[in-house]
Design a protein around this motif. Structure first.
Motif, mmCIF file in Angstrom:
data_model
loop_
_atom_site.group_PDB
_atom_site.id
_atom_site.type_symbol
_atom_site.label_atom_id
_atom_site.label_comp_id
_atom_site.label_asym_id
_atom_site.label_seq_id
_atom_site.Cartn_x
_atom_site.Cartn_y
_atom_site.Cartn_z
ATOM 1 N N CYS A 224 27.683 40.952 49.247
ATOM 2 C CA CYS A 224 28.055 39.976 48.212
ATOM 3 C C CYS A 224 28.838 40.633 47.079
ATOM 4 C CB CYS A 224 26.807 39.294 47.646
ATOM 5 S SG CYS A 224 26.019 38.153 48.796
ATOM 6 N N SER A 225 28.531 41.883 46.780
ATOM 7 C CA SER A 225 29.205 42.560 45.662
ATOM 8 C C SER A 225 30.679 42.817 45.945
ATOM 9 C CB SER A 225 28.495 43.877 45.325
ATOM 10 O OG SER A 225 28.744 44.869 46.308
ATOM 11 N N PHE A 226 31.104 42.733 47.185
ATOM 12 C CA PHE A 226 32.512 42.891 47.519
ATOM 13 C C PHE A 226 33.306 41.640 47.144
ATOM 14 C CE2 PHE A 226 30.966 46.249 50.308
ATOM 15 C CZ PHE A 226 31.946 47.215 50.135
ATOM 16 N N ASP A 227 32.644 40.513 47.017
ATOM 17 C CA ASP A 227 33.293 39.236 46.742
ATOM 18 C C ASP A 227 33.274 38.958 45.233
ATOM 19 O OD1 ASP A 227 34.158 36.612 46.542
ATOM 20 O OD2 ASP A 227 32.832 35.866 48.122
ATOM 21 N N GLU A 228 34.442 38.797 44.662
ATOM 22 C CA GLU A 228 34.580 38.567 43.223
ATOM 23 C C GLU A 228 33.743 37.372 42.748
ATOM 24 O OE1 GLU A 228 35.581 39.408 39.479
ATOM 25 O OE2 GLU A 228 36.411 40.578 41.131
ATOM 26 N N SER A 229 33.649 36.339 43.562
ATOM 27 C CA SER A 229 32.906 35.139 43.143
ATOM 28 C C SER A 229 31.399 35.377 43.049
ATOM 29 C CB SER A 229 33.186 33.976 44.098
ATOM 30 O OG SER A 229 32.661 34.245 45.384
ATOM 31 N N HIS A 230 30.899 36.450 43.683
ATOM 32 C CA HIS A 230 29.471 36.747 43.617
ATOM 33 C C HIS A 230 29.124 37.768 42.529
ATOM 34 C CE1 HIS A 230 28.865 34.346 47.059
ATOM 35 N NE2 HIS A 230 29.155 35.230 47.983
ATOM 36 N N ARG A 231 30.128 38.455 42.015
ATOM 37 C CA ARG A 231 29.854 39.523 41.033
ATOM 38 C C ARG A 231 29.261 38.986 39.741
ATOM 39 N NH1 ARG A 231 35.323 43.026 42.003
ATOM 40 N NH2 ARG A 231 34.833 43.539 44.161
ATOM 41 N N GLN A 232 29.803 37.905 39.218
ATOM 42 C CA GLN A 232 29.296 37.344 37.963
ATOM 43 C C GLN A 232 27.844 36.875 38.099
ATOM 44 O OE1 GLN A 232 30.821 37.722 35.199
ATOM 45 N NE2 GLN A 232 29.574 36.494 33.850
ATOM 46 N N PRO A 233 27.469 36.143 39.155
ATOM 47 C CA PRO A 233 26.052 35.769 39.295
ATOM 48 C C PRO A 233 25.130 36.986 39.414
ATOM 49 C CG PRO A 233 27.391 34.383 40.707
ATOM 50 C CD PRO A 233 28.296 35.438 40.141
ATOM 51 N N ILE A 234 25.567 38.022 40.125
ATOM 52 C CA ILE A 234 24.749 39.242 40.226
ATOM 53 C C ILE A 234 24.535 39.819 38.835
ATOM 54 C CG2 ILE A 234 24.692 41.635 41.066
ATOM 55 C CD1 ILE A 234 26.216 40.614 43.582
ATOM 56 N N PHE A 235 25.599 39.861 38.050
ATOM 57 C CA PHE A 235 25.522 40.375 36.688
ATOM 58 C C PHE A 235 24.608 39.503 35.823
ATOM 59 C CE2 PHE A 235 27.215 40.304 32.329
ATOM 60 C CZ PHE A 235 27.006 41.631 31.987
#
Length: 173
Positions: free
Chosen positions: A38-49
């Motif tokens: 998921c961290s490779f996908d820009e759209s998932h980075r913000q929710p992870i953060f």
């Protein structure tokens, strides 16, 4: 490292509490593999953060490093997944770089991973994370990295003996 750190990571991995309510055990290695993808996908980075992924991953690496520095393959893979995820999450994000460089003990733990003989994939992933942390880092982050042993022979030896290409990072996941 105590229960506080394990709780933070567990809370991040089971944010909704559904696994806890249903008494489902979380397979940490599989979960970290999914999180890393998921961290490779820009759209998932913000929710992870936003869900606390950065401190949870940093704490997980520290806990795993201090508790499982032996030959446990799955523990080593969990750390590698966490390091690759942080590498992806730090790409182009100065605030996350700064946060990780100021996270107590994190840089020292990562330096220790560079000396993990026989754990080539973990060493490569760690070197990639240091490359991201140092690239366009703010002044305080640069100072932390310079004062640590990152610039020491361990990283220099790794960089000169291993011709690591950026595309190899994608092969790890």
């Amino acid at each position: 490292m105590g229960g506080k750190h394990v709780f933070a990571c567990h809370h991040f991995l089971d944010y909704s509490g559904e696994a806890r309510k249903a008494c489902i055990a979380i397979n940490i290695e599989e979960t970290m593999a999914i999180l890393t993808r998921c961290s490779f996908d820009e759209s998932h980075r913000q929710p992870i953060f936003l869900l606390g992924g950065i401190p949870a991953l940093a704490e997980l690496i520290q806990v795993e490093h201090s508790a499982h520095s032996g030959p446990c393959t799955s523990c080593r893979e969990v750390r590698r997944y966490a390091v690759v995820a942080l590498t992806n999450l730090t790409f182009g994000n100065a605030s996350i770089k700064s946060y990780l460089c100021s996270f107590p003990g994190f840089v020292d733990t990562m330096v220790g991973q560079l000396d993990s003989s026989g754990w080539e994939n973990l060493r490569k992933a760690t070197a990639h994370l240091f490359r991201n942390l140092a690239w366009k880092a703010d002044r305080s982050s640069k100072l932390v990295l310079l004062c640590s042993q990152v610039g020491d022979l361990s990283l220099q030896r790794f960089a000169t003996t291993e011709a690591v290409q950026c595309t190899e990072v994608w092969e790890f996941v």
